[in-house]
Design a protein around this motif. Structure first.
Motif, PDB file in Angstrom:
ATOM      1  N   UNK A 170     -44.114  19.572 -12.460  1.00 16.63           N
ATOM      2  CA  UNK A 170     -44.530  20.807 -11.791  1.00 16.63           C
ATOM      3  C   UNK A 170     -43.687  21.040 -10.535  1.00 16.63           C
ATOM      4  N   UNK A 171     -43.299  19.956  -9.871  1.00 17.48           N
ATOM      5  CA  UNK A 171     -42.490  20.047  -8.659  1.00 17.48           C
ATOM      6  C   UNK A 171     -40.994  20.133  -8.974  1.00 17.48           C
ATOM      7  N   UNK A 172     -40.643  20.098 -10.270  1.00 19.00           N
ATOM      8  CA  UNK A 172     -39.240  20.208 -10.663  1.00 19.00           C
ATOM      9  C   UNK A 172     -38.504  18.879 -10.698  1.00 19.00           C
ATOM     10  N   UNK A 173     -39.247  17.787 -10.741  1.00 23.85           N
ATOM     11  CA  UNK A 173     -38.632  16.460 -10.768  1.00 23.85           C
ATOM     12  C   UNK A 173     -38.789  15.904 -12.180  1.00 23.85           C
ATOM     13  N   UNK A 174     -37.658  15.668 -12.856  1.00 31.12           N
ATOM     14  CA  UNK A 174     -37.714  15.123 -14.215  1.00 31.12           C
ATOM     15  C   UNK A 174     -36.476  14.292 -14.539  1.00 31.12           C
ATOM     16  N   UNK A 175     -35.959  13.578 -13.575  1.00 36.22           N
ATOM     17  CA  UNK A 175     -34.717  12.817 -13.753  1.00 36.22           C
ATOM     18  C   UNK A 175     -34.822  11.764 -14.846  1.00 36.22           C
ATOM     19  N   UNK A 176     -35.993  11.243 -15.118  1.00 39.73           N
ATOM     20  CA  UNK A 176     -36.151  10.205 -16.129  1.00 39.73           C
ATOM     21  C   UNK A 176     -35.909  10.734 -17.543  1.00 39.73           C
ATOM     22  N   UNK A 178     -64.206   5.054  -4.158  1.00 39.58           N
ATOM     23  CA  UNK A 178     -63.622   3.829  -4.688  1.00 39.58           C
ATOM     24  C   UNK A 178     -62.105   3.979  -4.675  1.00 39.58           C
ATOM     25  N   UNK A 179     -61.427   2.875  -4.845  1.00 38.60           N
ATOM     26  CA  UNK A 179     -59.972   2.882  -4.892  1.00 38.60           C
ATOM     27  C   UNK A 179     -59.480   3.774  -6.023  1.00 38.60           C
ATOM     28  N   UNK A 180     -60.181   3.774  -7.148  1.00 42.10           N
ATOM     29  CA  UNK A 180     -59.796   4.610  -8.288  1.00 42.10           C
ATOM     30  C   UNK A 180     -59.879   6.091  -7.933  1.00 42.10           C
ATOM     31  N   UNK A 181     -60.902   6.477  -7.178  1.00 39.42           N
ATOM     32  CA  UNK A 181     -61.043   7.882  -6.763  1.00 39.42           C
ATOM     33  C   UNK A 181     -59.909   8.304  -5.845  1.00 39.42           C
ATOM     34  N   UNK A 182     -59.581   7.445  -4.893  1.00 34.81           N
ATOM     35  CA  UNK A 182     -58.496   7.747  -3.955  1.00 34.81           C
ATOM     36  C   UNK A 182     -57.170   7.838  -4.700  1.00 34.81           C
ATOM     37  N   UNK A 183     -56.915   6.892  -5.592  1.00 30.96           N
ATOM     38  CA  UNK A 183     -55.683   6.894  -6.370  1.00 30.96           C
ATOM     39  C   UNK A 183     -55.597   8.139  -7.248  1.00 30.96           C
ATOM     40  N   UNK A 184     -56.700   8.535  -7.843  1.00 28.08           N
ATOM     41  CA  UNK A 184     -56.714   9.744  -8.675  1.00 28.08           C
ATOM     42  C   UNK A 184     -56.368  10.982  -7.848  1.00 28.08           C
ATOM     43  N   UNK A 185     -56.912  11.081  -6.644  1.00 27.72           N
ATOM     44  CA  UNK A 185     -56.584  12.219  -5.767  1.00 27.72           C
ATOM     45  C   UNK A 185     -55.113  12.224  -5.368  1.00 27.72           C
ATOM     46  N   UNK A 186     -54.577  11.040  -5.044  1.00 29.48           N
ATOM     47  CA  UNK A 186     -53.167  10.946  -4.651  1.00 29.48           C
ATOM     48  C   UNK A 186     -52.270  11.349  -5.811  1.00 29.48           C
ATOM     49  N   UNK A 187     -52.555  10.831  -7.004  1.00 29.04           N
ATOM     50  CA  UNK A 187     -51.726  11.156  -8.158  1.00 29.04           C
ATOM     51  C   UNK A 187     -51.835  12.624  -8.533  1.00 29.04           C
ATOM     52  N   UNK A 188     -53.022  13.193  -8.360  1.00 27.44           N
ATOM     53  CA  UNK A 188     -53.226  14.598  -8.700  1.00 27.44           C
ATOM     54  C   UNK A 188     -52.451  15.519  -7.770  1.00 27.44           C
ATOM     55  N   UNK A 189     -52.437  15.199  -6.493  1.00 23.72           N
ATOM     56  CA  UNK A 189     -51.740  16.028  -5.507  1.00 23.72           C
ATOM     57  C   UNK A 189     -50.299  15.600  -5.305  1.00 23.72           C
ATOM     58  N   UNK A 190     -50.039  14.317  -5.416  1.00 21.60           N
ATOM     59  CA  UNK A 190     -48.707  13.781  -5.145  1.00 21.60           C
ATOM     60  C   UNK A 190     -48.588  13.428  -3.673  1.00 21.60           C
ATOM     61  N   UNK A 191     -47.827  12.401  -3.398  1.00 25.78           N
ATOM     62  CA  UNK A 191     -47.597  11.994  -2.017  1.00 25.78           C
ATOM     63  C   UNK A 191     -46.139  11.582  -1.878  1.00 25.78           C
ATOM     64  N   UNK A 223     -43.395   9.650   0.606  1.00 23.59           N
ATOM     65  CA  UNK A 223     -43.179   8.769   1.751  1.00 23.59           C
ATOM     66  C   UNK A 223     -41.682   8.736   1.992  1.00 23.59           C
ATOM     67  N   UNK A 224     -41.271   9.069   3.198  1.00 21.04           N
ATOM     68  CA  UNK A 224     -39.845   9.118   3.515  1.00 21.04           C
ATOM     69  C   UNK A 224     -39.594   8.334   4.789  1.00 21.04           C
ATOM     70  N   UNK A 281     -39.889   7.988  -1.463  1.00 24.39           N
ATOM     71  CA  UNK A 281     -40.798   7.521  -2.497  1.00 24.39           C
ATOM     72  C   UNK A 281     -41.762   8.646  -2.825  1.00 24.39           C
ATOM     73  N   UNK A 282     -41.861   8.970  -4.096  1.00 24.42           N
ATOM     74  CA  UNK A 282     -42.800   9.979  -4.565  1.00 24.42           C
ATOM     75  C   UNK A 282     -43.795   9.292  -5.475  1.00 24.42           C
ATOM     76  N   UNK A 283     -45.055   9.448  -5.175  1.00 27.23           N
ATOM     77  CA  UNK A 283     -46.108   8.899  -6.024  1.00 27.23           C
ATOM     78  C   UNK A 283     -46.887  10.090  -6.564  1.00 27.23           C
ATOM     79  N   UNK A 284     -46.795  10.290  -7.876  1.00 27.45           N
ATOM     80  CA  UNK A 284     -47.486  11.409  -8.515  1.00 27.45           C
ATOM     81  C   UNK A 284     -47.543  11.151 -10.009  1.00 27.45           C
ATOM     82  N   UNK A 285     -48.339  11.925 -10.703  1.00 28.88           N
ATOM     83  CA  UNK A 285     -48.358  11.841 -12.154  1.00 28.88           C
ATOM     84  C   UNK A 285     -47.095  12.502 -12.687  1.00 28.88           C
ATOM     85  N   UNK A 286     -46.777  12.219 -13.944  1.00 27.34           N
ATOM     86  CA  UNK A 286     -45.599  12.819 -14.563  1.00 27.34           C
ATOM     87  C   UNK A 286     -45.759  14.333 -14.594  1.00 27.34           C
TER      88      UNK A 286
END
Length: 104
Positions: A58-64, A13-26, A28-29, A48-53
């Motif tokens: 974990x990747x060292x991104x916390x500008x917010x 389902x779309x929710x499963x795909x979105x969960x995998x993307x957010x879990x791993x991060x994606x 787009x450049x 563009x980075x799509x990931x959970x907070x």
């Protein structure tokens, strides 16, 4: 003879795909460049980075966390507005004093 389309064994389902993307991060450049006769007029770089907070941290991104426009716990950066308000108050006081001196 008839052919039958076989469906995949597992449909995500779309929710499963979105969960995998957010879990791993994606990430787009892309770059857009506009040139005329070999002269570069404009370059736009898109990232563009799509990931959970948690994944972003974990990747060292916390500008917010340090952006005063997004973080309510941190005082906004001094932009001189306090000094401007103080100056305006002093000017208004002087104008009031001048008006009172003219009347009396």
């Amino acid at each position: 003879m008839s052919f039958q389309m076989q469906s995949p064994l597992q449909q995500d389902s779309l929710a499963d795909v979105l969960e995998r993307i957010l879990d791993k991060g994606i990430v787009i450049a892309g770059d857009i460049s506009i040139s005329l006769v070999g002269i570069e007029l404009l370059t736009i770089r898109l990232r563009l980075l799509v990931a959970t907070v948690d994944k972003a941290r974990e990747m060292g991104i916390n500008w917010w966390e340090s952006d005063p426009r997004l973080c309510i716990t941190q005082a906004p950066a001094s932009d001189g507005s306090a000094a401007l308000l103080d100056r305006l108050e002093r000017i208004e006081t002087q104008i009031g004093q001048l008006a009172a001196a003219r009347e009396g």
